[in-house]
Each structure stands twice: as C-alpha cells, then as structure tokens.
Write a protein that holds these residues in place. Sequence first.
Motif, PDB file in Angstrom:
ATOM      1  N   GLN A   1      29.289  11.636  22.225  1.00  0.00           N
ATOM      2  CA  GLN A   1      29.075  11.144  20.856  1.00  0.00           C
ATOM      3  C   GLN A   1      27.626  10.720  20.659  1.00  0.00           C
ATOM      4  OE1 GLN A   1      31.634   7.782  20.163  1.00  0.00           O
ATOM      5  NE2 GLN A   1      33.519   8.876  20.637  1.00  0.00           N
TER       6      GLN A   1
ATOM      7  N   TYR B   1      43.161  15.383  27.052  1.00  0.00           N
ATOM      8  CA  TYR B   1      42.124  14.468  27.532  1.00  0.00           C
ATOM      9  C   TYR B   1      41.323  15.098  28.666  1.00  0.00           C
ATOM     10  CZ  TYR B   1      39.908  10.381  29.614  1.00  0.00           C
ATOM     11  OH  TYR B   1      38.997   9.501  30.144  1.00  0.00           O
TER      12      TYR B   1
ATOM     13  N   GLU C   1      37.771   6.794  33.000  1.00  0.00           N
ATOM     14  CA  GLU C   1      36.665   6.010  32.457  1.00  0.00           C
ATOM     15  C   GLU C   1      36.804   4.566  32.876  1.00  0.00           C
ATOM     16  OE1 GLU C   1      35.760   7.099  28.262  1.00  0.00           O
ATOM     17  OE2 GLU C   1      37.663   8.095  28.462  1.00  0.00           O
TER      18      GLU C   1
ATOM     19  N   ILE D   1      34.650  13.265  22.286  1.00  0.00           N
ATOM     20  CA  ILE D   1      35.986  12.725  22.051  1.00  0.00           C
ATOM     21  C   ILE D   1      35.807  11.584  21.054  1.00  0.00           C
ATOM     22  CG2 ILE D   1      38.039  11.767  23.131  1.00  0.00           C
ATOM     23  CD1 ILE D   1      36.945  12.771  25.820  1.00  0.00           C
TER      24      ILE D   1
ATOM     25  N   ARG E   1      43.355   9.445  19.798  1.00  0.00           N
ATOM     26  CA  ARG E   1      42.089  10.185  19.849  1.00  0.00           C
ATOM     27  C   ARG E   1      42.325  11.688  19.995  1.00  0.00           C
ATOM     28  NH1 ARG E   1      38.771   7.594  24.678  1.00  0.00           N
ATOM     29  NH2 ARG E   1      36.934   8.348  23.587  1.00  0.00           N
ATOM     30  N   CYS E   2      43.576  12.087  20.043  1.00  0.00           N
ATOM     31  CA  CYS E   2      43.890  13.457  20.443  1.00  0.00           C
ATOM     32  C   CYS E   2      43.779  14.421  19.264  1.00  0.00           C
ATOM     33  CB  CYS E   2      45.299  13.518  21.019  1.00  0.00           C
ATOM     34  SG  CYS E   2      45.728  15.144  21.647  1.00  0.00           S
TER      35      CYS E   2
ATOM     36  N   SER F   1      33.423   9.903  28.017  1.00  0.00           N
ATOM     37  CA  SER F   1      33.945  10.361  26.728  1.00  0.00           C
ATOM     38  C   SER F   1      33.098   9.851  25.569  1.00  0.00           C
ATOM     39  CB  SER F   1      35.396   9.923  26.553  1.00  0.00           C
ATOM     40  OG  SER F   1      35.480   8.570  26.187  1.00  0.00           O
TER      41      SER F   1
ATOM     42  N   TYR G   1      44.220   7.585  32.492  1.00  0.00           N
ATOM     43  CA  TYR G   1      43.818   7.135  31.166  1.00  0.00           C
ATOM     44  C   TYR G   1      44.632   5.901  30.814  1.00  0.00           C
ATOM     45  CZ  TYR G   1      42.318   7.255  26.314  1.00  0.00           C
ATOM     46  OH  TYR G   1      41.770   6.942  25.099  1.00  0.00           O
TER      47      TYR G   1
ATOM     48  N   ALA H   1      33.087  17.417  27.484  1.00  0.00           N
ATOM     49  CA  ALA H   1      32.196  16.394  26.941  1.00  0.00           C
ATOM     50  C   ALA H   1      30.963  16.146  27.800  1.00  0.00           C
ATOM     51  CB  ALA H   1      32.950  15.081  26.752  1.00  0.00           C
TER      52      ALA H   1
ATOM     53  N   ASP I   1      30.392   5.529  29.122  1.00  0.00           N
ATOM     54  CA  ASP I   1      31.494   6.297  29.675  1.00  0.00           C
ATOM     55  C   ASP I   1      31.400   7.756  29.264  1.00  0.00           C
ATOM     56  OD1 ASP I   1      33.411   5.183  31.347  1.00  0.00           O
ATOM     57  OD2 ASP I   1      33.924   3.751  29.780  1.00  0.00           O
TER      58      ASP I   1
ATOM     59  N   ALA J   1      39.094  17.619  27.214  1.00  0.00           N
ATOM     60  CA  ALA J   1      37.973  17.007  26.509  1.00  0.00           C
ATOM     61  C   ALA J   1      36.947  16.454  27.493  1.00  0.00           C
ATOM     62  CB  ALA J   1      38.482  15.891  25.595  1.00  0.00           C
ATOM     63  N   LEU J   2      37.424  15.859  28.598  1.00  0.00           N
ATOM     64  CA  LEU J   2      36.498  15.328  29.605  1.00  0.00           C
ATOM     65  C   LEU J   2      35.622  16.433  30.159  1.00  0.00           C
ATOM     66  CD1 LEU J   2      38.176  12.846  32.089  1.00  0.00           C
ATOM     67  CD2 LEU J   2      36.397  12.392  30.422  1.00  0.00           C
TER      68      LEU J   2
END
Lengths: 323, 326
Positions: free
Chosen positions: A187, B255, B44, B276, B295-296, A183, B234, B262, A181, B258-259
């Motif tokens: 990582q 979020y 996701e 994230i 997760r924030c 997110s 989400y 990322a 995914d 972050a998306l």
Amino acid sequence: MGLELRDLSKHFIVRTDRGNAVVRAAEKVNLEIPEGQTIALVGESGCGKTTIAKLVLMLERPTSGAVTFDGKSLSEMSRHEIKNYRRQVQAVFQDPYASLNPRLTVRRIITEPILAHYKRDRATLNARVAELLEIVGLPPTAADLYPHEFSGGQRQRIAIARALALEPRIIILDEPTSALDVSIRAQVLNLLMDIQEKFGLTYLLIAHDLALVEHLAARVVVLYLGSVVECGESEQIFTAPKHPYTQALLDAVPRPDPDYMPKAAEGFDDTGSALDPPSGCKFHPRCPHAMPICTSENPSLITLADGRNAACHLLSARPALQE
Amino acid sequence: MTAAPLLQVENLQMHLHLRRGVVKAVDGVSFHVHEGETLGIVGESGSGKTMTCLSILRLLPIHGDGRLEGSVKLDGDDLLQLTEEEMASRVRGPKVAMISQDPMTSLNPVFTVGDQVSGPFRYHKLVRTVREAMSAATAGLRRVRIPSPERRLKNYPHQFSGGMRQRVVTAMAIACSPRLLIADEPTTALDVTIQVQIMSLLRSIQRDSKLGIILITHDLSIVAGLCHRIAVMYAGRIIETGKVRDIYRNPQHPYTQALLEAIPHLGQKRKRLAAIPGQPPNLMDLPTGCRFAPRCPKRMAVCDDYPPATELGDGHVVNCWLAAKQ
C-alpha cells in the motif's frame, strides 16, 4: 539541475582503545540526481548510505566536497537560500513510531513544517491538512487524532503527508517500508509511486531490500565502505551486474521460489571494518576474483561502454567481467 | 518421514487475559514437525507466530495471565503437563532451543562470549570444571564456523559483527544437542549477504544432527529455499499449510496469494503491487467468521461462518470456503 554530490566525503573521528581513528563514512562520492526520477543507494550496513542522506539533509557537514542544489553548493548558500533549500528537500524515515511526535495531533504534525516557513491563517492551514490527508489516503477525521491511534502503515502515510506539506521537489526515503508489515508495504509503495507521478517528485531512496530498489528506482548506486563501486541504470545493474560486490549482493537475495537457492559467497562473513579498511580495493578480502593489484591499488570509478560506472580492476583490464 | 512426528501440536490456544479484554493470540493451532524437517511459520506481526513458539517452550509474557490449552507433544511427552522445573531441566536446552531475531539483545553485553556460550553446558551440568566449560564453548563456536574460536572466547558481544553474533546465539542454542530448534526471524536484522550464510549454517546443522526446525518469518521469500513445509498464520490461526512447493506454486487461500503478490521480487520492475487493503483485525475483537474476510477480494456470504479445513492432498490444507466448495 537539482541535486548533485561532488567529491563528497565525510570522515568521523572515533576514539578506540588504540587512540583516535578516522572512519571514512563517505569517500569522494559523485552523484547526479536527475529530476523526477528515483535514485537508490544500496549496500550493507555501514556502507555510508545514511551518512549521504544526512549530508543531503544538512544534518551533517561534509569533511570535503559539496552537495550542490541547482548548481550552488550548500555551504555557500545564504540563510535565505538555505531556507528555500529546506523547503525543496524533505524526508520520510524508516520508523514511523519514532519519527512522529507522540504529543502532537496529526494536524500539528503536518502543519509544523508549513508554519516554520510561512504565515498562514487557520482556515488555509485546515484546508491544506485536509488536502494532504486525502492525497495520502487518510480520512479527514484523522487530523485530530494522535499518532498512537494509527497503525504502522497509517503512520507512514502521516509522515508522507508531512513531507509533502511544503510541496518539495525532492524527498529522501530512508528505508520507507522496512518497518512495515508485508501486507501493508505494498500500500505504501503504491502511494509513493502515485505521488511521485502526480507531483513530479525526485526520490533519493535508501534501502537494503534489493527487490524493493529494483521495483522503485530508475538508477542504482552501490556503495561499499563509503565508496561507490557501481552505479548505473537499474536495469543494467539488476540484469548484468559488473562489479563482483554487486554480483554477490544480488546472488544473496532470496526469492519466493522453492527451487531457487540464494548463493552464499565463500568467506563472505565480515564486511571489512570502516575503521580499518583494507588496502587497495576495499572489497578485495571478500572478492572471489581478487588479483595481486587489488591489494595495493584502489581501482578508480570508470565509465563502461554501456554508460554505467564501476570501480574494479577486472573492468579496467578487460572490457567485461568473465564468469 | 512416516515415523511419528518429533513435535505434534494439537489445538493450541494461548489467550491473554488483560483488563481490557481477552487477546486471542493463538487460537486453535495444530501442526507437526518431523525429525530433520523445517517448518516455516509465516505471518505478519500480531498473527501469533511468535506466541505459538513461546507457548511450546511455555515462556509466556509475565503480565496478562496467559492461559494455555491444547497439547504440545514432543517425543511423546506433553509439554503442557510438565512442571516448570521439568521444563527448565529437561526441555529447554536439551530438547527445544530458540534463537531470536536480534542477536544484540539476546546476548548479555557485560559477559564474555565464552561465558555465555558455556552457559548451557554449565546449567545442564554437562561440564565439571572451568577448563571443560571453555573447551566446550570453543567446540561450540567451531561448530557454527566462527574463525579462531579460542581467541574469541574472551571477546564481548559488541566486538562481534551482527552475523557473528547470530552464530554465537546459534552455538548456545545447539549446545545441548536439542531435537527441535525454533528460529524466530533469525536473519531479519542482518544484511542479505549475511542472511544467506546463517541460512546455510542452519541447513548444515540440520543435516548433521537431524534437527527439526521451526522457522518463523514474515517474509515468504526468505523461507522458500530452506523449508520443507509452510504454515501461514493470520490473526491467531493457521489458514493454509502444505509442502513448500504447493504453497508457492499453487496457493489456495486468498491471503497467501495476496502475500505472494504484495512483495516486490527481483526481476519485476515498476508495476503496481497488488496491495492488500485494510489492516489485520484486532485480536480482542475478532470477526466470527473467516478472519481475513473483511480484507478479502473474494468474500462471499458464507464467509460469515468460519471455513472448515479442506484437505487438497499431500498435506496441503486450507481454511477457505472457496476450496471447501469445489
């Protein structure tokens, strides 16, 4: 030294309704993989990226040419040398749901490569497992769980720990994040970059996501139907692609920008079939710049002024491709 | 676009009742789609984007005793009130059609493409004879720009490339001229060069027929050029929605931000990505407050309560306390 591909070809015989045919999955590929760097193989499905990875991993034997390691061809190695080679070259595959045995605990998964090569007592093994889990960012308690108890990103960490278990020099990364995914991808990418720096690893990255390739790789090899069409420093390829195929590939990449529209090259529907590749330059049926010579003669890979290689008649005729 | 929306979804819930507990796959989702508009639903796996769309079509998993609540109004009809028969004859196909991610599994390998593309015409009794069915199929394939369609009718799906298969599936989806097309990751399985083509095909179909499109994806870059509006999902809820420009240029939810950070983008080289941390929550055991809070990076004490929707103007709505406080 390290890994080198010399005139490497792999042909598969397949049966079709018109008798046997030869698929040239890799055709005279030459490649040096510099130590401590990331080199990426890119191209559409069917371009031969995975075949090359399989040849390097000795999962397939080349039809002609050779993979050499520290100057010695794999086909000339003794059993002992091959065992050593296998310690040096490891792999992380695309789908961590398929690449980890569901019946084994994480501890068994990670120690399996070690036990295949060395005799080690339990205490040493356990210490090594704990160390590897820490490197990939998993808690030590993970060792006694099974793969299904982990998420996709964590499973890919387990696969990375297994690849690191024998302290290899080279890791083949076959689409390492495309099953994850968004997110979670970042990582795993960050982890891959960290361990590369920490252990001085060489990566052979196979990916279709060009943004990922630009992010990770120092050198890029663009393949089309089994042949290298362009190869050079990542920066050269991404800022000024020379081969029309590389240009089309880059133009097609979407960006997270509402004002940017990826370009669809006209008539770009079908990759030619690897079973019946077009004559001359294999890219010519899709090429916007195709010339008469392209249908008859296959351009050879030449070195351009900036040191990169490309195979295109436009570039042999003129110093730079005109827009 | 001041007219009433083509599709209006209000407070849609789809809970799966399993032996182990209740999975809140879709948990109070509201959005709308206008004629000729494309809404991108981004999230996701497990965020509920596919389940939302299957709920619109009332196609729920057989196991799990899925329960639907809320309302789904299409052209004024509430789809959740229709009988299964009405859904099959009047809605699926003529009004709402769907294309799924993998064109190989959505086509039947043992029937010819002609059989399959003419299927919707035959099912909805738009043709009477085999000849008519085949000429409708030819026209369908021509609409999605498959070269020499007459010759390809007798081919089987395996004789088509991935991109061509997705065109075949698209031809089946638009066969009965639906008002709304749901495209679930239509290009994920395809090469980039082919992706662009399918996207531009969808765009041109939309231009010709004023089709409303819901485009489901996990990749924010794919939808940027194609969508008018975006809804970010989400853990079963929409957490931010707005015009595509507002979402990309001025994302408000941590979020969404972050998306966007990322994913590696072309033109940015070898810097560490802003990952994230952690995993998406378990849909059987959701946090009571904001579902992204664990997760924030900007978590506050107040995040233990679910944040209200804050309207930032021009349809840009975000569920986050940071925006609510300003």
